[in-house]
Design a protein around this motif. Structure first.
Motif, PDB file in Angstrom:
ATOM      1  N   GLY A  54     123.745 -49.667  43.487  1.00  0.00           N
ATOM      2  CA  GLY A  54     122.871 -48.475  44.245  1.00  0.00           C
ATOM      3  C   GLY A  54     123.076 -48.651  45.729  1.00  0.00           C
ATOM      4  N   HIS A  55     123.934 -49.023  46.192  1.00  0.00           N
ATOM      5  CA  HIS A  55     124.428 -48.852  47.725  1.00  0.00           C
ATOM      6  C   HIS A  55     125.883 -48.946  47.652  1.00  0.00           C
ATOM      7  CE1 HIS A  55     125.023 -49.581  51.878  1.00  0.00           C
ATOM      8  NE2 HIS A  55     123.762 -49.353  52.064  1.00  0.00           N
ATOM      9  N   LYS A  56     126.581 -48.265  48.810  1.00  0.00           N
ATOM     10  CA  LYS A  56     128.145 -48.231  48.692  1.00  0.00           C
ATOM     11  C   LYS A  56     128.587 -49.546  49.181  1.00  0.00           C
ATOM     12  CE  LYS A  56     131.763 -46.008  51.358  1.00  0.00           C
ATOM     13  NZ  LYS A  56     132.566 -45.771  50.073  1.00  0.00           N
ATOM     14  N   THR A  57     129.498 -50.053  48.516  1.00  0.00           N
ATOM     15  CA  THR A  57     130.192 -51.392  48.855  1.00  0.00           C
ATOM     16  C   THR A  57     131.545 -51.271  49.147  1.00  0.00           C
ATOM     17  OG1 THR A  57     130.855 -52.035  46.572  1.00  0.00           O
ATOM     18  CG2 THR A  57     128.702 -52.771  47.282  1.00  0.00           C
ATOM     19  N   TYR A  58     132.098 -52.174  49.733  1.00  0.00           N
ATOM     20  CA  TYR A  58     133.626 -52.180  50.412  1.00  0.00           C
ATOM     21  C   TYR A  58     134.453 -53.321  49.773  1.00  0.00           C
ATOM     22  CZ  TYR A  58     131.492 -48.897  53.564  1.00  0.00           C
ATOM     23  OH  TYR A  58     130.747 -47.817  53.840  1.00  0.00           O
ATOM     24  N   SER A 235     101.349 -73.956  46.019  1.00  0.00           N
ATOM     25  CA  SER A 235     101.965 -73.810  47.138  1.00  0.00           C
ATOM     26  C   SER A 235     102.397 -72.280  47.148  1.00  0.00           C
ATOM     27  CB  SER A 235     103.158 -74.447  47.141  1.00  0.00           C
ATOM     28  OG  SER A 235     104.120 -74.092  46.127  1.00  0.00           O
ATOM     29  N   ALA A 236     102.277 -71.754  48.326  1.00  0.00           N
ATOM     30  CA  ALA A 236     102.633 -70.360  48.815  1.00  0.00           C
ATOM     31  C   ALA A 236     103.982 -69.837  49.068  1.00  0.00           C
ATOM     32  CB  ALA A 236     101.434 -69.757  49.806  1.00  0.00           C
ATOM     33  N   GLY A 237     104.492 -68.774  48.874  1.00  0.00           N
ATOM     34  CA  GLY A 237     105.812 -68.535  49.435  1.00  0.00           C
ATOM     35  C   GLY A 237     105.991 -67.016  49.630  1.00  0.00           C
ATOM     36  N   THR A 238     107.014 -66.208  49.697  1.00  0.00           N
ATOM     37  CA  THR A 238     107.291 -65.192  50.047  1.00  0.00           C
ATOM     38  C   THR A 238     108.292 -64.513  49.029  1.00  0.00           C
ATOM     39  OG1 THR A 238     107.298 -65.821  52.466  1.00  0.00           O
ATOM     40  CG2 THR A 238     108.131 -63.526  51.708  1.00  0.00           C
ATOM     41  N   ASP A 239     108.102 -63.101  48.667  1.00  0.00           N
ATOM     42  CA  ASP A 239     108.839 -62.523  47.600  1.00  0.00           C
ATOM     43  C   ASP A 239     109.329 -61.196  48.168  1.00  0.00           C
ATOM     44  OD1 ASP A 239     110.060 -61.767  45.373  1.00  0.00           O
ATOM     45  OD2 ASP A 239     108.517 -62.388  44.120  1.00  0.00           O
ATOM     46  N   HIS A 240     109.976 -60.565  47.799  1.00  0.00           N
ATOM     47  CA  HIS A 240     110.675 -59.432  48.399  1.00  0.00           C
ATOM     48  C   HIS A 240     110.894 -58.131  47.477  1.00  0.00           C
ATOM     49  CE1 HIS A 240     111.256 -62.304  51.649  1.00  0.00           C
ATOM     50  NE2 HIS A 240     111.803 -62.962  50.755  1.00  0.00           N
ATOM     51  N   THR A 241     111.003 -57.094  47.946  1.00  0.00           N
ATOM     52  CA  THR A 241     111.538 -56.026  47.117  1.00  0.00           C
ATOM     53  C   THR A 241     112.634 -55.376  48.028  1.00  0.00           C
ATOM     54  OG1 THR A 241     109.411 -55.257  46.252  1.00  0.00           O
ATOM     55  CG2 THR A 241     111.091 -53.544  46.410  1.00  0.00           C
ATOM     56  N   PHE A 242     113.737 -55.357  47.294  1.00  0.00           N
ATOM     57  CA  PHE A 242     114.988 -54.911  47.862  1.00  0.00           C
ATOM     58  C   PHE A 242     115.434 -53.380  47.571  1.00  0.00           C
ATOM     59  CE2 PHE A 242     115.602 -59.329  47.218  1.00  0.00           C
ATOM     60  CZ  PHE A 242     115.907 -59.827  48.558  1.00  0.00           C
ATOM     61  N   PRO A 243     115.970 -52.616  48.531  1.00  0.00           N
ATOM     62  CA  PRO A 243     116.121 -51.324  48.394  1.00  0.00           C
ATOM     63  C   PRO A 243     117.268 -50.965  47.434  1.00  0.00           C
ATOM     64  CG  PRO A 243     116.993 -52.022  50.367  1.00  0.00           C
ATOM     65  CD  PRO A 243     116.309 -53.071  49.873  1.00  0.00           C
ATOM     66  N   PHE A 244     118.070 -51.911  46.873  1.00  0.00           N
ATOM     67  CA  PHE A 244     119.173 -51.716  45.989  1.00  0.00           C
ATOM     68  C   PHE A 244     119.229 -53.083  45.378  1.00  0.00           C
ATOM     69  CE2 PHE A 244     120.723 -52.109  50.206  1.00  0.00           C
ATOM     70  CZ  PHE A 244     121.688 -52.926  50.156  1.00  0.00           C
ATOM     71  N   SER A 245     119.703 -53.064  44.206  1.00  0.00           N
ATOM     72  CA  SER A 245     120.129 -54.241  43.420  1.00  0.00           C
ATOM     73  C   SER A 245     121.071 -55.294  44.067  1.00  0.00           C
ATOM     74  CB  SER A 245     120.339 -54.053  42.189  1.00  0.00           C
ATOM     75  OG  SER A 245     120.666 -55.234  41.268  1.00  0.00           O
ATOM     76  N   ILE A 246     120.883 -56.646  44.230  1.00  0.00           N
ATOM     77  CA  ILE A 246     121.968 -57.371  44.728  1.00  0.00           C
ATOM     78  C   ILE A 246     121.837 -58.817  43.689  1.00  0.00           C
ATOM     79  CG2 ILE A 246     122.677 -58.962  46.530  1.00  0.00           C
ATOM     80  CD1 ILE A 246     121.301 -57.173  48.577  1.00  0.00           C
ATOM     81  N   ASP A 247     122.902 -59.027  42.866  1.00  0.00           N
ATOM     82  CA  ASP A 247     122.647 -60.111  42.130  1.00  0.00           C
ATOM     83  C   ASP A 247     123.778 -61.373  42.500  1.00  0.00           C
ATOM     84  OD1 ASP A 247     120.505 -59.239  40.532  1.00  0.00           O
ATOM     85  OD2 ASP A 247     121.825 -58.097  39.199  1.00  0.00           O
ATOM     86  N   ILE A 248     123.566 -62.597  42.392  1.00  0.00           N
ATOM     87  CA  ILE A 248     124.424 -63.372  42.741  1.00  0.00           C
ATOM     88  C   ILE A 248     124.409 -64.265  41.317  1.00  0.00           C
ATOM     89  CG2 ILE A 248     124.673 -65.546  43.916  1.00  0.00           C
ATOM     90  CD1 ILE A 248     123.131 -64.662  46.104  1.00  0.00           C
TER      91      ILE A 248
END
Length: 364
Positions: A54-58, A235-248
């Motif tokens: 979903g994003h240009k890579t190099y 316990s509370a934490g933080t979650d995120h929404t990313f503008p494109f997919s990043i998998d490790i």
């Protein structure tokens, strides 16, 4: 029997007894040794470590290797001979068993905790890399864990988004604890949440979540020593929404220490050119959402493993510098970093050949 013969026989039997004791009597120690090191810019087990859609890579050359430490299992009983050998060996470290498995933690429990920390480190690495690139990331406060048999069990669930506590909006995890502990144990506290299933569906469909719920929970008293405080058992934490997919994609690795190298690998993949200039750079360090680099364990094992693989430079958390500098493998330059910006600056110097100005680690 002549006295001399009897003395020699007694000495021999004593030696045999000591050797047997050394082999069969367990000691409360475990061993650490250099583990695998993996290039975050490359492949592992036949697939790219970093997969971005979903994003240009190099294309990126060179190495940005994350490093690991191999440890003996919680159930393994080290004997005295093995402990002595480990103490004498340069590439190993023998440490008290409780250092690796505190409070009687089982290997299964340690593995689960490491897996959770590894997952969180990946999320923070993504956020830190995108922030360094000025790419906006949406964040919100969530329920990270629910303690078994606590007031919150069955009422709140991991992944629930916490919008407010007692009508007061929350913007960071610390807000939740602060608002809950304003109560006395036994008083009610009301959470405004978006259920985890609704949040997951909204993310998948790329829409705004709907249907907030009010959940009222009676607080309990903490079991901490000293003054009791109100808790609900989350316990509370933080979650995120990313503008494109990043998998490790990296199996059989745990803990938070690869965060920095994942963040740098993501940054390199999303920008033209090579961060390393083709050089072999390894490193370690936790990272938070704001790019702050934190210390890790087993630094000596990681520098040894990195150098054995061919690393020329090692990005070292500032708080680990003194320990790492006390025993530096030949041919490896330790570069002190405190933030992702420090690391990017150091890589710029390495890439351009201006290594005389690198902030190297010192023992003092």
């Amino acid at each position: 029997m002549p006295r001399r013969t009897a003395t020699m026989l007694a000495s021999t039997l004593m030696l045999i007894a000591l050797l047997c004791a050394g082999v069969f009597i367990p000691v409360p120690y475990s061993e650490m040794s250099p583990g695998p090191t993996v290039n975050t810019l490359g492949d592992h087990d036949g697939e790219p470590v970093l997969q971005i859609d979903g994003h240009k890579t190099y294309e990126a050359s060179g190495h940005l290797n994350m490093t690991t430490v191999r440890v003996t299992s919680a159930e393994y009983k080290m004997n005295l001979v093995e402990a002595v050998y480990g103490w004498l060996a340069h590439d190993n470290r023998v440490v008290p068993h409780d250092t690796l498995y505190p409070d009687g933690k089982t290997e299964e429990e340690a593995t689960q905790e490491n897996a959770e920390e590894f997952s969180q480190s990946q999320e923070s690495a993504k956020v830190a890399a995108l922030k360094a690139l000025d790419v906006p990331v949406k964040s919100w406060v969530v329920v990270s864990t629910v303690v078994k048999d606590s007031p919150a069990q069955g009422r709140l669930h991991a992944g629930d988004v916490i919008k407010a506590v007692d009508g007061t909006a929350v913007t960071k995890p610390a807000d939740v604890a602060e608002l809950v502990t304003k109560h006395e144990p036994g008083q009610d506290v009301t959470f405004t949440i978006v259920p985890a299933k609704e949040q997951a569906a909204a993310e998948k469909e790329r829409r705004t979540p709907t249907g907030t719920q009010e959940v009222t929970i009676s607080t309990a008293a903490s079991q901490d020593a000293g003054k009791k405080r109100a808790i609900v058992g989350i316990s509370a934490g933080t979650d995120h929404t990313f503008p494109f997919s990043i998998d490790i994609k990296l199996a059989d690795v745990g803990g938070p220490s690869a965060g920095l190298m994942f963040a740098l690998g993501i940054y390199d993949k999303l920008t033209p050119g090579d961060l390393t200039g083709g050089k072999f750079v390894a490193g370690t360090g936790t990272i938070d959402d704001n790019g702050k680099v934190g210390p890790i364990g087993g630094i000596g094992m990681k520098t040894i493993g990195a150098r054995a693989k061919g690393a020329q430079y090692f990005l070292t958390p500032a708080d680990n510098c003194a320990a790492a500098a006390a025993d530096v493998p030949d041919g490896l330059t330790l570069v002190k970093v405190d933030t992702i910006d420090d690391a990017l600056g150091a890589l710029g110097d390495i890439r351009s050949g201006k290594t005389a100005g690198l902030p190297e680690c010192a023992t003092g």
